[in-house]
Design a protein around this motif. Structure first.
Motif, PDB file in Angstrom:
ATOM      1  N   UNK A  35       0.806  -1.224   0.000  1.00  0.00           N
ATOM      2  CA  UNK A  35       0.000   0.000   0.000  1.00  0.00           C
ATOM      3  C   UNK A  35       0.843   1.280   0.000  1.00  0.00           C
ATOM      4  N   UNK A  36       1.988   1.326   0.670  1.00  0.00           N
ATOM      5  CA  UNK A  36       2.825   2.530   0.527  1.00  0.00           C
ATOM      6  C   UNK A  36       3.192   2.817  -0.931  1.00  0.00           C
ATOM      7  N   UNK A  37       3.404   1.774  -1.729  1.00  0.00           N
ATOM      8  CA  UNK A  37       3.672   1.972  -3.150  1.00  0.00           C
ATOM      9  C   UNK A  37       2.476   2.545  -3.877  1.00  0.00           C
ATOM     10  N   UNK A  38       1.267   2.031  -3.556  1.00  0.00           N
ATOM     11  CA  UNK A  38       0.044   2.543  -4.168  1.00  0.00           C
ATOM     12  C   UNK A  38      -0.170   3.996  -3.782  1.00  0.00           C
ATOM     13  N   UNK A  39      -0.008   4.311  -2.485  1.00  0.00           N
ATOM     14  CA  UNK A  39      -0.208   5.679  -2.021  1.00  0.00           C
ATOM     15  C   UNK A  39       0.800   6.629  -2.672  1.00  0.00           C
ATOM     16  N   UNK A  40       2.065   6.206  -2.776  1.00  0.00           N
ATOM     17  CA  UNK A  40       3.071   7.044  -3.405  1.00  0.00           C
ATOM     18  C   UNK A  40       2.772   7.298  -4.873  1.00  0.00           C
ATOM     19  N   UNK A  41       2.330   6.245  -5.566  1.00  0.00           N
ATOM     20  CA  UNK A  41       1.956   6.365  -6.983  1.00  0.00           C
ATOM     21  C   UNK A  41       0.811   7.361  -7.148  1.00  0.00           C
ATOM     22  N   UNK A  42      -0.214   7.247  -6.298  1.00  0.00           N
ATOM     23  CA  UNK A  42      -1.370   8.138  -6.408  1.00  0.00           C
ATOM     24  C   UNK A  42      -1.043   9.562  -5.972  1.00  0.00           C
ATOM     25  N   UNK A  43      -0.161   9.715  -4.981  1.00  0.00           N
ATOM     26  CA  UNK A  43       0.245  11.058  -4.575  1.00  0.00           C
ATOM     27  C   UNK A  43       0.986  11.764  -5.702  1.00  0.00           C
ATOM     28  N   UNK A  44       1.853  11.031  -6.416  1.00  0.00           N
ATOM     29  CA  UNK A  44       2.567  11.623  -7.543  1.00  0.00           C
ATOM     30  C   UNK A  44       1.595  12.072  -8.624  1.00  0.00           C
ATOM     31  N   UNK A  45       0.605  11.230  -8.919  1.00  0.00           N
ATOM     32  CA  UNK A  45      -0.413  11.612  -9.897  1.00  0.00           C
ATOM     33  C   UNK A  45      -1.224  12.806  -9.401  1.00  0.00           C
ATOM     34  N   UNK A  46      -1.515  12.832  -8.104  1.00  0.00           N
ATOM     35  CA  UNK A  46      -2.280  13.932  -7.541  1.00  0.00           C
ATOM     36  C   UNK A  46      -1.553  15.266  -7.641  1.00  0.00           C
ATOM     37  N   UNK A  47      -0.237  15.236  -7.477  1.00  0.00           N
ATOM     38  CA  UNK A  47       0.552  16.462  -7.636  1.00  0.00           C
ATOM     39  C   UNK A  47       0.453  16.958  -9.077  1.00  0.00           C
ATOM     40  N   UNK A  48       0.499  16.034 -10.042  1.00  0.00           N
ATOM     41  CA  UNK A  48       0.326  16.413 -11.442  1.00  0.00           C
ATOM     42  C   UNK A  48      -1.047  17.063 -11.657  1.00  0.00           C
ATOM     43  N   UNK A  49      -2.085  16.448 -11.071  1.00  0.00           N
ATOM     44  CA  UNK A  49      -3.441  17.000 -11.201  1.00  0.00           C
ATOM     45  C   UNK A  49      -3.520  18.398 -10.598  1.00  0.00           C
ATOM     46  N   UNK A  50      -2.876  18.611  -9.463  1.00  0.00           N
ATOM     47  CA  UNK A  50      -2.904  19.928  -8.820  1.00  0.00           C
ATOM     48  C   UNK A  50      -2.177  20.970  -9.667  1.00  0.00           C
ATOM     49  N   UNK A  51      -1.038  20.600 -10.235  1.00  0.00           N
ATOM     50  CA  UNK A  51      -0.300  21.523 -11.104  1.00  0.00           C
ATOM     51  C   UNK A  51      -1.132  21.892 -12.336  1.00  0.00           C
ATOM     52  N   UNK A  52      -1.833  20.913 -12.895  1.00  0.00           N
ATOM     53  CA  UNK A  52      -2.709  21.191 -14.032  1.00  0.00           C
ATOM     54  C   UNK A  52      -3.826  22.156 -13.625  1.00  0.00           C
ATOM     55  N   UNK A  53      -4.378  21.967 -12.416  1.00  0.00           N
ATOM     56  CA  UNK A  53      -5.442  22.846 -11.935  1.00  0.00           C
ATOM     57  C   UNK A  53      -4.936  24.272 -11.772  1.00  0.00           C
TER      58      UNK A  53
END
Length: 409
Positions: free
Chosen positions: A369-387
């Motif tokens: 799960x730490x790998x899943x959370x890290x993967x999703x956090x990285x994607x979330x940062x991309x989403x925030x930058x796009x916003x």
């Protein structure tokens, strides 16, 4: 003369039949598409698969669905909206029933792929069917029932599959969903009024307007948001079952399925953020649900079960809120090319589910799960930058265009 009859008005018997039919269409589509999600750990155990391999049961349906959406609208311009939707619903129900009976993993995946192709004929066409047959003042209410059915189907299909699998096995679970899909298809066939205002397409190039869409400063960023946000959401729900079924939690299949009841929060979030964005502006508010989603991903990394569930709830609230704003924003920016704008939004939306949903399985296999959370956090940062980049793009000056109705994942 085709297309010359008066549209259906709210309160008439034909309108009531159509709205009920759209409720069934939404329920059927998203229950058939995502009912396998809580069954992924059972597939992995039965066929000795890794998590990412098991996730193909979802990805090999959503990927073809994404591509099919780009062509289903074109096909419906030739043969009509209602006939395509009826055929799609019956085919998807039958293919899901067959998937419950097929003996091998490869056969199941092949049937899931065909199910995704079949289901493309519903979300790609539903809005056009309603917009053609219903008067302008009543379209919103009719689409609202379709969206409600989509949300209930997405939640109910997963929950029913989990409950049945808990007392029988995953084959009975898929079979029950497939039979329900066939019943919904028959209900839609009986209830949906024949098209009275459909006029076959003129044969104009389907590429018309594409260049205009991608020349817009905001639309490509919104398509990227759809890809990334859906990837996060599907990844969290794909692999939460693997985590919660295993020690130290050891939840039952039915208890894991109950997690999907959090979709109720998503429905409320979609309405809330949609209303707030309409009042204060999408550019000013879009970042907020993305921050909530990021916070939720972080909270899921905690160990106490209540915090894990809280984290998933925050992810759900944030995702639905962001999706509601983004899908409406596409309708605003696409203007006269709303049909193609919606098709591309849905294409990237389901492509994110397919590609990133399976990529998240690699993160689970390699890092838990730490790998899943890290993967999703990285994607979330991309989403925030796009916003944040979207917030810098000036709004259009012309009058507001009716929004694209968001779909349930």
């Amino acid at each position: 003369m085709p297309g010359s009859e008066a549209p259906l008005a709210k309160g008439t018997p034909a309108y009531r039949r159509l709205t009920l039919a759209m409720l069934f269409a939404g329920f059927s589509t998203f229950s058939l598409l995502y009912s396998v999600q809580p069954l992924l750990p059972l597939f992995a155990a039965d066929y000795h698969l890794t998590a990412e391999a098991a996730s193909l049961a979802v990805s090999l349906a959503t990927g073809p669905l994404a591509i099919g959406i780009l062509f289903a609208g074109i096909l419906s311009d030739r043969i009509g909206r209602r006939p395509l939707m009826v055929a799609a619903m019956f085919a998807a129900g039958a293919l899901t029933l067959a998937a419950a009976l097929v003996p091998g993993w490869s056969g199941l995946l092949a049937l899931r792929l065909l199910t995704g192709i079949a289901l493309a004929g519903v979300p790609a066409v539903a809005m056009a069917y309603v917009a053609e047959e219903v008067d302008a003042a009543s379209v919103g209410a009719a689409m609202g029932l379709y969206i409600a059915g989509s949300a209930i189907g997405g939640m109910g299909g997963r929950l029913v599959a989990s409950l049945v699998a808990d007392v029988a096995d995953w084959r009975w679970a898929l079979g029950s969903v497939g039979l329900t899909g066939l019943m919904m298809a028959e209900a839609f066939r009986r209830l949906a009024p024949p098209s009275r205002r459909f006029v076959a397409g003129s044969g104009a190039s389907p590429l018309a307007g594409v260049a205009t869409l991608f020349a817009d400063r905001a639309l490509p960023l919104l398509y990227a948001e759809a890809f990334v946000l859906m990837g996060i959401f599907v990844t969290i729900y794909n692999y939460a079952g693997f985590r919660l079924l295993a020690p130290p939690y050891g939840l039952s299949q039915a208890a894991v399925g109950a997690v999907f009841l959090l979709y109720i929060l998503g429905s409320a979030s979609s309405a809330l953020f949609g209303a707030v964005a309409g009042s204060v502006g999408r550019r000013r508010i879009f970042w907020l649900p993305i921050v909530l989603l990021l916070a939720g991903v972080g909270v899921t990394a905690a160990h106490p079960l209540l915090l894990v569930i809280l984290g998933i709830a925050l992810v759900t609230i944030g995702f639905f809120g962001a999706h509601s704003i983004a899908s409406a924003w596409v309708g605003r920016r696409a203007r006269s090319n709303r049909g193609q704008g919606a098709a591309f939004y849905l294409f990237f939306y389901y492509l994110g589910s397919s590609v990133l949903g399976s990529a998240g399985g690699i993160a689970w296999t390699r890092g838990g799960w730490p790998g899943v959370a890290g993967f999703c956090l990285a994607l979330g940062v991309v989403a925030l930058l796009l916003a944040l980049r979207l917030a810098q793009i000036a709004p259009l000056a012309d009058p507001e265009t009716p929004p694209i109705a968001p779909v349930a994942p």
